[in-house]
Design a protein around this motif. Structure first.
Motif, PDB file in Angstrom:
ATOM      1  N   TYR A   1       0.836  -1.198   0.000  1.00  0.00           N
ATOM      2  CA  TYR A   1       0.000   0.000   0.000  1.00  0.00           C
ATOM      3  C   TYR A   1       0.877   1.257   0.000  1.00  0.00           C
ATOM      4  CZ  TYR A   1      -3.203   3.610   1.568  1.00  0.00           C
ATOM      5  OH  TYR A   1      -3.913   4.778   1.667  1.00  0.00           O
ATOM      6  N   ASP A   2       1.837   1.307   0.904  1.00  0.00           N
ATOM      7  CA  ASP A   2       2.730   2.465   0.988  1.00  0.00           C
ATOM      8  C   ASP A   2       3.500   2.666  -0.313  1.00  0.00           C
ATOM      9  OD1 ASP A   2       1.902   2.982   3.562  1.00  0.00           O
ATOM     10  OD2 ASP A   2       3.648   2.036   4.509  1.00  0.00           O
ATOM     11  N   GLU A   3       3.949   1.578  -0.918  1.00  0.00           N
ATOM     12  CA  GLU A   3       4.704   1.685  -2.170  1.00  0.00           C
ATOM     13  C   GLU A   3       3.811   2.212  -3.294  1.00  0.00           C
ATOM     14  OE1 GLU A   3       7.527  -0.917  -5.178  1.00  0.00           O
ATOM     15  OE2 GLU A   3       7.027  -1.745  -3.210  1.00  0.00           O
ATOM     16  N   ILE A   4       2.564   1.755  -3.344  1.00  0.00           N
ATOM     17  CA  ILE A   4       1.632   2.255  -4.360  1.00  0.00           C
ATOM     18  C   ILE A   4       1.395   3.754  -4.149  1.00  0.00           C
ATOM     19  CG2 ILE A   4      -0.775   2.200  -5.144  1.00  0.00           C
ATOM     20  CD1 ILE A   4      -0.703  -0.838  -4.711  1.00  0.00           C
ATOM     21  N   VAL A   5       1.125   4.151  -2.915  1.00  0.00           N
ATOM     22  CA  VAL A   5       0.874   5.569  -2.621  1.00  0.00           C
ATOM     23  C   VAL A   5       2.084   6.413  -3.000  1.00  0.00           C
ATOM     24  CG1 VAL A   5       0.490   7.253  -0.775  1.00  0.00           C
ATOM     25  CG2 VAL A   5      -0.825   5.127  -0.814  1.00  0.00           C
ATOM     26  N   ASN A   6       3.278   5.974  -2.633  1.00  0.00           N
ATOM     27  CA  ASN A   6       4.490   6.739  -2.936  1.00  0.00           C
ATOM     28  C   ASN A   6       4.747   6.829  -4.440  1.00  0.00           C
ATOM     29  OD1 ASN A   6       4.983   7.254  -0.224  1.00  0.00           O
ATOM     30  ND2 ASN A   6       6.255   5.434   0.028  1.00  0.00           N
ATOM     31  N   THR A   7       4.556   5.733  -5.150  1.00  0.00           N
ATOM     32  CA  THR A   7       4.796   5.733  -6.595  1.00  0.00           C
ATOM     33  C   THR A   7       3.782   6.627  -7.301  1.00  0.00           C
ATOM     34  OG1 THR A   7       5.687   3.490  -6.468  1.00  0.00           O
ATOM     35  CG2 THR A   7       5.036   4.268  -8.637  1.00  0.00           C
ATOM     36  N   VAL A   8       2.513   6.518  -6.920  1.00  0.00           N
ATOM     37  CA  VAL A   8       1.476   7.356  -7.521  1.00  0.00           C
ATOM     38  C   VAL A   8       1.740   8.820  -7.194  1.00  0.00           C
ATOM     39  CG1 VAL A   8      -0.977   7.961  -7.393  1.00  0.00           C
ATOM     40  CG2 VAL A   8      -0.298   5.570  -7.633  1.00  0.00           C
ATOM     41  N   SER A   9       2.118   9.112  -5.977  1.00  0.00           N
ATOM     42  CA  SER A   9       2.406  10.484  -5.576  1.00  0.00           C
ATOM     43  C   SER A   9       3.543  11.074  -6.411  1.00  0.00           C
ATOM     44  CB  SER A   9       2.752  10.525  -4.093  1.00  0.00           C
ATOM     45  OG  SER A   9       2.981  11.836  -3.678  1.00  0.00           O
ATOM     46  N   ARG A  10       4.621  10.298  -6.610  1.00  0.00           N
ATOM     47  CA  ARG A  10       5.738  10.764  -7.445  1.00  0.00           C
ATOM     48  C   ARG A  10       5.277  11.034  -8.880  1.00  0.00           C
ATOM     49  NH1 ARG A  10       8.493   6.699  -4.897  1.00  0.00           N
ATOM     50  NH2 ARG A  10       8.428   5.403  -6.765  1.00  0.00           N
ATOM     51  N   LYS A  11       4.501  10.123  -9.438  1.00  0.00           N
ATOM     52  CA  LYS A  11       4.023  10.293 -10.811  1.00  0.00           C
ATOM     53  C   LYS A  11       3.111  11.512 -10.920  1.00  0.00           C
ATOM     54  CE  LYS A  11       3.508   6.802 -13.652  1.00  0.00           C
ATOM     55  NZ  LYS A  11       4.726   7.024 -14.385  1.00  0.00           N
ATOM     56  N   ASN A  12       2.221  11.689  -9.946  1.00  0.00           N
ATOM     57  CA  ASN A  12       1.327  12.846  -9.983  1.00  0.00           C
ATOM     58  C   ASN A  12       2.105  14.143  -9.888  1.00  0.00           C
ATOM     59  OD1 ASN A  12      -1.070  11.467 -10.329  1.00  0.00           O
ATOM     60  ND2 ASN A  12      -1.538  11.401  -8.161  1.00  0.00           N
ATOM     61  N   THR A  13       3.098  14.183  -9.030  1.00  0.00           N
ATOM     62  CA  THR A  13       3.906  15.386  -8.881  1.00  0.00           C
ATOM     63  C   THR A  13       4.637  15.704 -10.180  1.00  0.00           C
ATOM     64  OG1 THR A  13       4.191  14.949  -6.529  1.00  0.00           O
ATOM     65  CG2 THR A  13       5.768  16.446  -7.542  1.00  0.00           C
ATOM     66  N   THR A  14       5.091  14.682 -10.874  1.00  0.00           N
ATOM     67  CA  THR A  14       5.814  14.866 -12.128  1.00  0.00           C
ATOM     68  C   THR A  14       4.892  15.288 -13.263  1.00  0.00           C
ATOM     69  OG1 THR A  14       7.420  13.196 -11.484  1.00  0.00           O
ATOM     70  CG2 THR A  14       7.297  13.719 -13.819  1.00  0.00           C
ATOM     71  N   HIS A  15       3.740  14.631 -13.390  1.00  0.00           N
ATOM     72  CA  HIS A  15       2.875  14.827 -14.552  1.00  0.00           C
ATOM     73  C   HIS A  15       1.754  15.835 -14.352  1.00  0.00           C
ATOM     74  CE1 HIS A  15       4.880  11.563 -16.603  1.00  0.00           C
ATOM     75  NE2 HIS A  15       4.697  10.805 -15.541  1.00  0.00           N
ATOM     76  N   LEU A  16       1.313  16.012 -13.135  1.00  0.00           N
ATOM     77  CA  LEU A  16       0.168  16.879 -12.852  1.00  0.00           C
ATOM     78  C   LEU A  16       0.575  17.922 -11.833  1.00  0.00           C
ATOM     79  CD1 LEU A  16      -2.427  14.009 -12.432  1.00  0.00           C
ATOM     80  CD2 LEU A  16      -2.106  15.424 -14.464  1.00  0.00           C
ATOM     81  N   LYS A  17       1.428  18.800 -12.218  1.00  0.00           N
ATOM     82  CA  LYS A  17       2.090  19.752 -11.320  1.00  0.00           C
ATOM     83  C   LYS A  17       1.164  20.377 -10.267  1.00  0.00           C
ATOM     84  CE  LYS A  17       6.042  20.087 -13.911  1.00  0.00           C
ATOM     85  NZ  LYS A  17       6.445  18.745 -13.923  1.00  0.00           N
ATOM     86  N   ASN A  18       0.030  20.933 -10.687  1.00  0.00           N
ATOM     87  CA  ASN A  18      -0.835  21.663  -9.761  1.00  0.00           C
ATOM     88  C   ASN A  18      -2.042  20.872  -9.291  1.00  0.00           C
ATOM     89  OD1 ASN A  18       0.783  23.943  -9.872  1.00  0.00           O
ATOM     90  ND2 ASN A  18      -0.266  24.718 -11.672  1.00  0.00           N
ATOM     91  N   LEU A  19      -2.172  19.634  -9.758  1.00  0.00           N
ATOM     92  CA  LEU A  19      -3.335  18.826  -9.400  1.00  0.00           C
ATOM     93  C   LEU A  19      -2.914  17.715  -8.457  1.00  0.00           C
ATOM     94  CD1 LEU A  19      -4.973  18.394 -12.915  1.00  0.00           C
ATOM     95  CD2 LEU A  19      -5.367  20.193 -11.229  1.00  0.00           C
TER      96      LEU A  19
END
Length: 133
Positions: free
Chosen positions: A14-32
């Protein structure tokens, strides 16, 4: 907590999924900040279709684009339905829903509660449309 073998997700996964998704969102969806929404969809996908030998990061990378596309389509559909209930005009509802999605994607402001933001933007565009009439 039970392991994934009986239908639940291991806390480390669960933690790994949250961290990976968070990194991807920060990279691809800057303000969202769509981490919560995307993570929830990953977890639902995981429960229906667990890993088949690949790493969690590979799993997330493989499914991220589709999950994000589905999320945006669902937001657009909700926006469209909201408009259609109020206008009874499918073309206007489609135009407004596309306008809201565009505004969301180009917003210079940080957006953390995507659902509320979309509802408010939809309402605002509808009001603007009727004020211009």
């Amino acid at each position: 907590m039970l392991t994934h073998d009986v239908g639940l997700i291991n806390p480390l996964h669960y933690d790994e999924i949250v961290n990976t998704v968070s990194r991807k969102n920060t990279t691809h969806l800057k303000n969202l900040d769509m981490t919560r929404e995307v993570t929830n969809r990953f977890l639902m996908k995981w429960l229906r279709n667990p890993l088949s030998g690949e790493s969690l990061e590979t799993y997330v990378n493989a499914h991220y684009p589709g999950i994000l596309e589905t999320l945006f389509n669902d937001l657009r559909k909700e926006c469209h339905q909201y408009c259609l209930l109020r206008t009874k005009d499918p073309d206007l509802s489609e135009d407004i829903s596309h306008g809201v999605m565009y505004q969301l994607l180009v917003s210079p402001n940080s957006v953390s509660d995507i659902g509320s933001w979309v509802k408010q933007a939809t309402h605002n565009l509808l009001c603007k449309h009727y004020k211009m009439k």
